[in-house]
Write an enzyme that holds these catalytic residues in place. Structure first.
Site, short mmCIF file in Angstrom:
data_model
loop_
_atom_site.label_atom_id
_atom_site.label_comp_id
_atom_site.label_asym_id
_atom_site.label_seq_id
_atom_site.Cartn_x
_atom_site.Cartn_y
_atom_site.Cartn_z
N CYS A 184 64.96 -13.99 20.21
CA CYS A 184 66.26 -13.77 19.57
C CYS A 184 67.36 -14.62 20.23
O CYS A 184 67.45 -15.81 19.96
CB CYS A 184 66.58 -12.28 19.56
SG CYS A 184 67.71 -11.85 18.24
N HIS A 188 62.20 -9.61 17.23
CA HIS A 188 61.80 -8.97 18.49
C HIS A 188 60.34 -8.52 18.42
O HIS A 188 60.07 -7.36 18.09
CB HIS A 188 62.69 -7.77 18.78
CG HIS A 188 64.09 -8.15 19.15
ND1 HIS A 188 64.46 -8.39 20.45
CD2 HIS A 188 65.19 -8.36 18.40
CE1 HIS A 188 65.74 -8.73 20.49
NE2 HIS A 188 66.20 -8.72 19.25
N GLU A 202 58.37 -7.77 20.72
CA GLU A 202 58.03 -6.76 21.73
C GLU A 202 58.02 -5.34 21.15
O GLU A 202 57.35 -4.46 21.65
CB GLU A 202 58.97 -6.85 22.94
CG GLU A 202 60.42 -6.39 22.72
CD GLU A 202 61.34 -7.50 22.18
OE1 GLU A 202 60.84 -8.45 21.57
OE2 GLU A 202 62.57 -7.38 22.37
N1 GLN Z 1 73.69 -12.09 20.08
C1 GLN Z 1 72.76 -12.69 19.16
C2 GLN Z 1 73.07 -12.31 17.73
O1 GLN Z 1 73.70 -11.31 17.47
C3 GLN Z 1 71.34 -12.34 19.52
C4 GLN Z 1 71.03 -10.89 19.43
C5 GLN Z 1 69.75 -10.50 20.11
O2 GLN Z 1 69.26 -11.21 20.96
N2 GLN Z 1 69.21 -9.34 19.77
O3 GLN Z 1 72.66 -12.99 16.85
#
Ligand code: GLN
Length: 541
Positions: A381, A514, A516
């Site tokens: 992410c 994600h 995970e």
């Molecule tokens: N801050 C970034 C976004 O909002 C990544 C978010 C995250 O890593 N869950 O896109």
């Protein structure tokens, strides 16, 4: 009709109510019963989505896009049952609903009160969206005696009366401390905690005692006597070597047996504990190979901030028969001058999800180091977004490349879709409202033929869970591709980059989702399995 099991906690917090509930759920499920797990959180936030991980640890995301308490992650990992939006409620959510109704005039003429309006709403939540479940296990957050959890305790007391004692069961988890100076195990805090619970009308049926040492018969008798609970329902839980040993230990203590006996039912199927035994054996084995993997993030000092990620790496290790040593590095402390030194003994580098500017330059420096030195790199992410920025700055020579999340004057290689896509009608959050407005939950991605990820997933289309507001600026894609970056996972409409990798690198993957969150102990997520494998290979060089 479903049977309801309520799990409360006493004496101190963080005793492992979530793990106990998850272990019990596994034991019941494995004996042929359909189980559901739910969590009630007494705080006033509508959900944990806007809270810092320093406050409540990781925010867990469900398939249907709810931002929930991390205990739901334990539930999923232990039972393999996907949690839903309806499985987590907070005081904030309850009050928001009630006040919304009040404003619409739905309580016209009435005074709206904690009893019965708040408690009724909690009771509705407890039985909402339940289909053919044999057991619903509801964990109540906080500790008995907290002002905040009182409406929840009152609601479960009423609920049990409504549906009858033969359909409801109360489990109370307490701490039984060991006093070194007097070499004694103390039962008094447990007695007081149960007394507190009884004073609000709840007599626990089972008490689980968390203790450093096994509790001798004398003390168990004392707890049984003073807490008004038959001795066989005083269950001890002594610290285990790995959380995956918990179902075995609860089974040995007879927790599931006592629950089934209470409801006067028998197992439908023979219990199988093999997977936990196998995993425990692997994790605790003395002569397991080891591999060092660095996690570079902003919240590394708090153990629970990357809970699912830590577990997914453990799962990846089990699949490869190695122990993954997590080297947690605070990104804020990394400078270009000390990156090499900090990453000296590391075989793989992982940059997890994150928010905000702090620590970004350290992360970008590490990605550069991993890319140039061909060290396996996994960006999740925010980690993928940082990899895009690094590549744009150093390969595409866009010096001002950045994300509009933390630099409004940058060249946005990462940004909000509306910033470069004028007629984009893709579901996106805006900055007006920060709660629950990110791209949340399960989304599909199509994988490119002959790519590393295609080889790993062995599928054309994958579904993964998202939690982010910003996206990779797809309008710059061809520039990146010319320099050797592959956009190997894309949203089905080709607008949103979901996975990136590099041509001339042994293992460099960034994903916008994600993975995970979907990893399981007996089935590591393929990306984690392969990342650990690649790191292991790197350690031999
Ligand atoms: N801050 C970034 C976004 O909002 C990544 C978010 C995250 O890593 N869950 O896109």
């Amino acid at each position: 009709m479903a049977r309801f099991i309520f799990v409360t906690g006493g004496v101190v917090s963080s005793l492992g109510k979530g793990l106990s509930s998850a272990s019990l759920a596994y034991l019941l499920k494995s004996q042929g019963y359909k189980v559901r797990l739910r969590k009630m959180d007494p705080y006033l936030n509508v959900d944990p989505g806007t809270m810092s991980p320093f406050q409540h640890g990781e925010v867990f995301v469900t398939d249907d896009g709810a931002e929930t308490d991390l205990d739901l992650g334990h539930y999923e990992r232990f039972t393999n049952i996907s949690a839903k939006k309806s499985d987590n409620i907070t005081t904030g959510k309850i009050y928001r609903d009630i006040i919304g109704k009040e404003r619409k005039g739905e309580y016209l003429g009435k005074t709206v009160q904690v009893i019965p309006h708040v408690t009724d709403r909690i009771k509705e939540f407890i039985k909402k969206d339940i289909y053919k479940e044999d057991f619903v296990i509801c964990e109540i957050g906080g500790t008995v005696g907290d002002i905040e959890s009182l409406p929840f305790l009152e609601a479960i007391r009423q609920f049990s009366n409504d549906i009858g004692r033969d359909k409801s069961l109360f489990i109370h988890l307490t701490l039984v401390p060991f006093l070194k100076s007097s070499n004694e195990i103390k039962t008094k805090p447990t007695q007081h905690s149960v007394k507190e619970l009884r004073s609000i009308g709840i007599q626990p049926n089972i008490v689980i005692c968390r203790s450093q040492h096994s509790i001798p018969l004398d003390q168990r008798n004392k707890i049984s006597l003073f807490c008004n609970i038959p001795i066989q329902r005083v269950i001890e839980t002594v610290d285990v070597k790995t959380i995956y040993e918990a179902p075995i230990s609860f089974f040995k203590e007879g927790l599931d047996r006592e629950v089934l006996k209470y409801f006067k039912i028998k197992p439908k199927k023979k219990l199988n504990l093999n997977k936990w035994k196998k995993v425990t054996k692997t994790i605790t084995s003395k002569n397991l190979k080891e591999v060092n993997i660095a996690i570079i993030g902003k919240y590394v000092e708090l153990k629970d901030a990357y809970k699912s990620l830590d577990e997914a790496l453990v799962h990846g290790g089990i699949d490869n028969n190695v122990r993954v040593n997590l080297i947690r590095i605070e990104s804020d402390r990394l400078k270009l001058s000390n990156i090499k030194k900090n990453l000296k003994n590391v075989c793989g580098i992982l940059i997890p999800g994150g928010f905000g500017k702090r620590g970004t330059e350290g992360k970008i420096g590490c990605i550069n180091y991993a890319r140039k030195n061909k060290i396996p790199f996994f960006g999740i992410c925010f980690g993928m977004q940082m990899a895009i920025i690094e590549f744009a700055r150093n390969e595409l020579k866009i010096q001002k490349a950045g994300s509009t999340e933390f630099n409004k004057n940058c060249r946005p290689v990462i940004g909000l879709i509306e910033e470069w896509n004028k007629n984009g009608n893709i579901i996106k959050g805006s900055l007006k409202n920060l709660g629950g407005t990110m791209r949340l939950g399960l989304y599909p991605a199509k994988l490119q033929h002959n790519s590393l990820v295609k080889n790993i997933y062995k599928k054309n289309l994958i579904y993964e869970r998202h939690r982010h507001r910003y996206e990779v600026n797809n309008s710059l894609r061809s520039l990146f591709e010319k320099k050797g970056m592959i956009f190997s996972g894309m949203s089905p409409n080709d607008k949103l980059p979901e996975i990136i990798e590099l041509k001339n690198h042994p293992w460099f993957i960034g994903c916008q989702f994600h993975p995970e969150l979907k990893s399981r102990v007996d089935k590591a997520h393929p990306l984690f399995r392969e990342f650990v494998k690649a790191s292991l290979k790197n350690s031999k060089n």
